[in-house]
Design an enzyme around this catalytic site. Structure first.
Site, mmCIF file in Angstrom:
data_model
loop_
_atom_site.group_PDB
_atom_site.id
_atom_site.type_symbol
_atom_site.label_atom_id
_atom_site.label_comp_id
_atom_site.label_asym_id
_atom_site.label_seq_id
_atom_site.Cartn_x
_atom_site.Cartn_y
_atom_site.Cartn_z
ATOM 1 N N SER A 1 0.812 -1.210 0.000
ATOM 2 C CA SER A 1 0.000 0.000 0.000
ATOM 3 C C SER A 1 0.851 1.268 0.000
ATOM 4 O O SER A 1 2.000 1.280 0.436
ATOM 5 C CB SER A 1 -0.904 0.034 1.232
ATOM 6 O OG SER A 1 -1.699 -1.115 1.286
HETATM 7 N N1 SAH Z 1 -0.289 -5.459 4.006
HETATM 8 C C1 SAH Z 1 0.483 -5.719 2.809
HETATM 9 C C2 SAH Z 1 -0.246 -5.391 1.537
HETATM 10 C C3 SAH Z 1 -1.367 -6.284 1.330
HETATM 11 S S1 SAH Z 1 -1.880 -6.585 -0.339
HETATM 12 C C4 SAH Z 1 1.802 -4.994 2.839
HETATM 13 O O1 SAH Z 1 2.066 -4.214 3.766
HETATM 14 O O2 SAH Z 1 2.594 -5.212 1.923
HETATM 15 C C5 SAH Z 1 -3.160 -7.712 0.120
HETATM 16 C C6 SAH Z 1 -2.674 -9.088 0.485
HETATM 17 O O3 SAH Z 1 -3.786 -9.806 0.969
HETATM 18 C C7 SAH Z 1 -2.140 -9.866 -0.695
HETATM 19 O O4 SAH Z 1 -0.848 -10.315 -0.425
HETATM 20 C C8 SAH Z 1 -3.115 -11.039 -0.845
HETATM 21 O O5 SAH Z 1 -2.518 -12.225 -1.276
HETATM 22 C C9 SAH Z 1 -3.646 -11.153 0.570
HETATM 23 N N2 SAH Z 1 -4.949 -11.814 0.706
HETATM 24 C C10 SAH Z 1 -6.043 -11.681 -0.062
HETATM 25 N N3 SAH Z 1 -7.054 -12.439 0.422
HETATM 26 C C11 SAH Z 1 -6.571 -13.080 1.517
HETATM 27 C C12 SAH Z 1 -7.121 -14.010 2.445
HETATM 28 N N4 SAH Z 1 -8.376 -14.460 2.357
HETATM 29 N N5 SAH Z 1 -6.339 -14.458 3.449
HETATM 30 C C13 SAH Z 1 -5.051 -14.045 3.573
HETATM 31 N N6 SAH Z 1 -4.480 -13.162 2.727
HETATM 32 C C14 SAH Z 1 -5.229 -12.681 1.710
#
Ligand code: SAH
Length: 225
Positions: free
Chosen positions: A60
């Site tokens: 993000s």
């Molecule tokens: N917080 C992260 C950015 C997140 S991007 C950072 O600081 O870099 C969103 C993430 O959520 C992605 O890696 C995606 O694979 C994950 N995601 C999506 N659905 C999910 C779920 N049901 N359980 C766990 N992770 C999930």
């Protein structure tokens, strides 16, 4: 301009944007964002933009990380759950502010990279696991704070159930390509949730259910060897 100078400029810009919580800014200043982005994006690590990580996911924008962290009102004694580890950056920032961070990622390879970063940076108060975060982490519930960093179609009841009384959850809500809003929820004494919209946002979707096939196959092959 050096990375350090870029980082200072980024912090100043966050302040100017109204993100003035000293503890949050200090935590952001102490986490080297360049280690969480792909090598060829090092130069852009301190620009206020989201950047691609693998599997079509994103780290993000710093302003969103700051806004979500500030909204979460994290305290030193808190146990925090994050859904969507991604690069691990948000978890690293949280780890500077609370007792322990539990973080869940559905892609094994993303999680493995994030875990290496936690280890390298000696962030020993982060516990992580691979799985479907929409189910939460029942063995460790209740959590003082829950942060979801992928957009949910609606607020997952399971996560609300794992939030402590008086706890806060920050979660982007809305359809994958439509309008999404960042919602802050506070759990009342009677278990009901008070909600407030904080901002318009754009997140990758929270995908419930099993791992994508390719990843599951790679994982199975690795286990066979
Ligand atoms: N917080 C992260 C950015 C997140 S991007 C950072 O600081 O870099 C969103 C993430 O959520 C992605 O890696 C995606 O694979 C994950 N995601 C999506 N659905 C999910 C779920 N049901 N359980 C766990 N992770 C999930």
């Amino acid at each position: 301009m050096s990375l350090h100078a870029r980082k200072i400029r980024m912090i100043m810009n966050l302040r100017r944007a109204g993100l003035t919580d000293g503890a949050v800014l200090n935590a952001i200043e102490r986490v080297p964002r360049e280690l969480f982005v792909l090598d060829h994006f090092h130069d852009q690590a301190y620009e206020d933009q989201a950047l691609p990580i693998s599997h079509g996911q994103t780290i993000s924008q710093p302003q969103i990380v700051a806004m979500m962290t500030e909204a979460l009102e994290v305290r030193k004694n808190h146990k925090v759950l994050e859904i969507g580890t991604g690069s691990g950056y948000q978890a690293a920032v949280l780890s500077k502010l609370c007792r322990r961070v539990y973080t869940i990622e559905r892609y094994k390879s993303l999680l493995a990279e994030a875990e290496q970063r936690f280890h390298h940076l000696r962030l020993h108060n982060i516990t992580s696991r691979c799985g479907d975060g929409s189910k939460g982490w029942p063995e460790q519930a209740p959590f003082d704070r829950i942060i979801v960093t992928a957009a949910a179609a609606e607020i997952p009841q399971t996560l609300a159930d794992q939030l402590a009384i008086g706890g806060i959850m920050v979660i982007p809500v809305g359809p994958e390509r439509g309008e999404q809003v960042l919602v802050k929820l506070v759990k009342n004494e009677d278990g009901s949730l008070a909600s407030k919209i904080i901002a318009d946002v754009r997140f990758v979707p929270l995908v419930a259910g099993a791992l994508p096939e390719g990843e599951a196959r790679t994982a199975a092959r690795r286990a066979e060897n």
